[in-house]
Write a protein that holds these residues in place. Structure first.
Motif, PDB file in Angstrom:
ATOM      1  N   ARG A  72       0.841  -1.190   0.000  1.00  0.00           N
ATOM      2  CA  ARG A  72       0.000   0.000   0.000  1.00  0.00           C
ATOM      3  C   ARG A  72       0.881   1.246   0.000  1.00  0.00           C
ATOM      4  O   ARG A  72       1.863   1.334   0.718  1.00  0.00           O
ATOM      5  CB  ARG A  72      -0.899   0.009   1.235  1.00  0.00           C
ATOM      6  CG  ARG A  72      -2.002  -1.025   1.192  1.00  0.00           C
ATOM      7  CD  ARG A  72      -2.881  -0.904   2.417  1.00  0.00           C
ATOM      8  NE  ARG A  72      -2.111  -1.118   3.634  1.00  0.00           N
ATOM      9  CZ  ARG A  72      -2.581  -0.881   4.852  1.00  0.00           C
ATOM     10  NH1 ARG A  72      -3.790  -0.397   5.010  1.00  0.00           N
ATOM     11  NH2 ARG A  72      -1.837  -1.118   5.914  1.00  0.00           N
ATOM     12  N   THR A  73       0.508   2.213  -0.803  1.00  0.00           N
ATOM     13  CA  THR A  73       1.236   3.466  -0.831  1.00  0.00           C
ATOM     14  C   THR A  73       0.847   4.293   0.386  1.00  0.00           C
ATOM     15  O   THR A  73      -0.332   4.520   0.642  1.00  0.00           O
ATOM     16  CB  THR A  73       0.908   4.251  -2.116  1.00  0.00           C
ATOM     17  OG1 THR A  73       1.269   3.451  -3.239  1.00  0.00           O
ATOM     18  CG2 THR A  73       1.672   5.557  -2.162  1.00  0.00           C
ATOM     19  N   GLY A 111       2.892   8.589  -0.327  1.00  0.00           N
ATOM     20  CA  GLY A 111       3.993   8.818  -1.250  1.00  0.00           C
ATOM     21  C   GLY A 111       5.372   8.724  -0.651  1.00  0.00           C
ATOM     22  O   GLY A 111       6.309   9.344  -1.158  1.00  0.00           O
ATOM     23  N   CYS A 168       8.510   6.108   1.383  1.00  0.00           N
ATOM     24  CA  CYS A 168       8.996   4.742   1.579  1.00  0.00           C
ATOM     25  C   CYS A 168       8.754   4.351   3.033  1.00  0.00           C
ATOM     26  O   CYS A 168       9.134   5.091   3.942  1.00  0.00           O
ATOM     27  CB  CYS A 168      10.487   4.655   1.279  1.00  0.00           C
ATOM     28  SG  CYS A 168      10.939   5.175  -0.386  1.00  0.00           S
ATOM     29  N   ASN A 219       6.549  -1.104   2.077  1.00  0.00           N
ATOM     30  CA  ASN A 219       7.534  -1.405   1.038  1.00  0.00           C
ATOM     31  C   ASN A 219       8.541  -2.439   1.512  1.00  0.00           C
ATOM     32  O   ASN A 219       8.922  -3.351   0.773  1.00  0.00           O
ATOM     33  CB  ASN A 219       8.268  -0.134   0.615  1.00  0.00           C
ATOM     34  CG  ASN A 219       7.338   0.928   0.066  1.00  0.00           C
ATOM     35  OD1 ASN A 219       6.918   1.810   0.804  1.00  0.00           O
ATOM     36  ND2 ASN A 219       6.999   0.846  -1.210  1.00  0.00           N
ATOM     37  N   GLN A 259       6.143   1.538  -5.716  1.00  0.00           N
ATOM     38  CA  GLN A 259       4.847   1.921  -5.167  1.00  0.00           C
ATOM     39  C   GLN A 259       5.034   2.869  -3.986  1.00  0.00           C
ATOM     40  O   GLN A 259       5.282   2.456  -2.865  1.00  0.00           O
ATOM     41  CB  GLN A 259       4.075   0.670  -4.731  1.00  0.00           C
ATOM     42  CG  GLN A 259       3.907  -0.369  -5.822  1.00  0.00           C
ATOM     43  CD  GLN A 259       3.166   0.185  -7.021  1.00  0.00           C
ATOM     44  OE1 GLN A 259       2.172   0.884  -6.868  1.00  0.00           O
ATOM     45  NE2 GLN A 259       3.650  -0.109  -8.217  1.00  0.00           N
ATOM     46  N   GLY A 260       4.949   4.164  -4.257  1.00  0.00           N
ATOM     47  CA  GLY A 260       5.048   5.148  -3.189  1.00  0.00           C
ATOM     48  C   GLY A 260       6.447   5.638  -2.921  1.00  0.00           C
ATOM     49  O   GLY A 260       6.642   6.653  -2.257  1.00  0.00           O
ATOM     50  N   CYS A 261       7.443   4.926  -3.425  1.00  0.00           N
ATOM     51  CA  CYS A 261       8.840   5.257  -3.130  1.00  0.00           C
ATOM     52  C   CYS A 261       9.540   5.986  -4.271  1.00  0.00           C
ATOM     53  O   CYS A 261      10.381   6.849  -4.038  1.00  0.00           O
ATOM     54  CB  CYS A 261       9.624   3.966  -2.860  1.00  0.00           C
ATOM     55  SG  CYS A 261       9.999   3.670  -1.124  1.00  0.00           S
TER      56      CYS A 261
END
Length: 256
Positions: free
Chosen positions: A19-20, A23, A25, A29, A48-50
């Motif tokens: 899940r992000t 936005g 890390c 992750n 994803q988000g990182c």
């Protein structure tokens, strides 16, 4: 050649996405990374988000022109950008698990002797490309990625991924570990039943211990084969992707 095809350290893809979290890390992750075996899987977990946050951090340190031997420069010049790229440290951080297998219950009769030891990822079968996709001449090896598997006689395993600053930005490094039971069945199949994990190392100039105990580990199933100093894990699904590890000799402690 055991794997019977092109070999590289870039093949596996995670079956689920983290899940992000705003936005940045974070633990989602690292849980995803903990069960990856190869670099392509890690890249997808971090995407994803990182990805955007890490790109901004890398751009900042490049503009700052920090000297290679100036370890304090990235934090001094890009500290705020770094803080925005990662989840904040928990208010009550836990201690690093020096011996994670101490808390893992033995796995029945244990594991075969030829599996016991420390192994490092050497190669993986390339994931098949969709029809019509141009063949890749360069499998894009990653010198900043180290993946190891340790299996103990009582059936405990520790999967470890070292993420260096080439991946996380100047001055940042994490060792992402998952540990649990190396559960072997009679048909030479094994399930890596992760029970817990941690991501540890310096982030934004300060040491971090990030718990992964709340993560949902999938426990992938593999067929295993040992030939000499080579351990091959083949995913037990239609893809039959394989990951080849080489045994790493552990130096004996010095005699007193």
């Amino acid at each position: 050649m055991l794997l019977g095809g092109a070999l590289s350290a870039s093949a596996q893809a995670p079956s689920r996405r983290p899940r992000t979290v705003a936005g940045v890390c974070g633990a989602a992750n690292w849980v995803c990374v903990a069960e990856c075996i190869d670099a392509a899987c890690v890249d997808q977990c971090l995407r994803q988000g990182c990805e955007t946050s890490l790109d901004k951090l890398q751009s900042c340190t490049e503009k700052a022109g920090c000297a290679p031997d100036d370890t304090s420069c990235p934090t001094r010049t890009c500290g705020q950008v770094c803080q925005q790229a990662f989840e904040p440290a928990p208010p009550s951080p836990e201690k690093e698990q020096q011996d994670p297998c101490a808390s893992v219950q033995p796995a029945g009769a244990g594991v075969p002797k030829d599996v016991v030891g420390r192994w490092e990822l050497a190669a993986a079968t390339l994931k098949p490309e969709p029809p019509g996709t141009p063949a890749r001449a360069d499998p894009q090896p990653r010198p900043d990625f180290v993946r190891s598997l340790e299996v103990q006689p009582n059936g405990c395993f520790v999967l470890s991924t070292q993420l260096k600053d080439a991946t996380l930005g100047r001055g940042n490094q994490l060792e992402v570990r998952a540990w649990g039971t190396f559960a072997v069945s009679k048909d030479d199949k094994v399930v890596l039943q992760a029970k817990d994990g941690q991501a540890t190392g310096p982030v934004c100039g300060k040491p971090r211990v990030i718990p992964l105990s709340k993560g949902k580990f999938r426990g992938p199933r593999y067929k295993y084969q040992v030939e000499g100093d080579t351990l091959t894990l083949t995913i037990d699904d239609p893809s039959k992707r394989a990951f080849q590890f080489q045994r790493v000799e552990t130096p004996e402690p010095p005699k007193e």
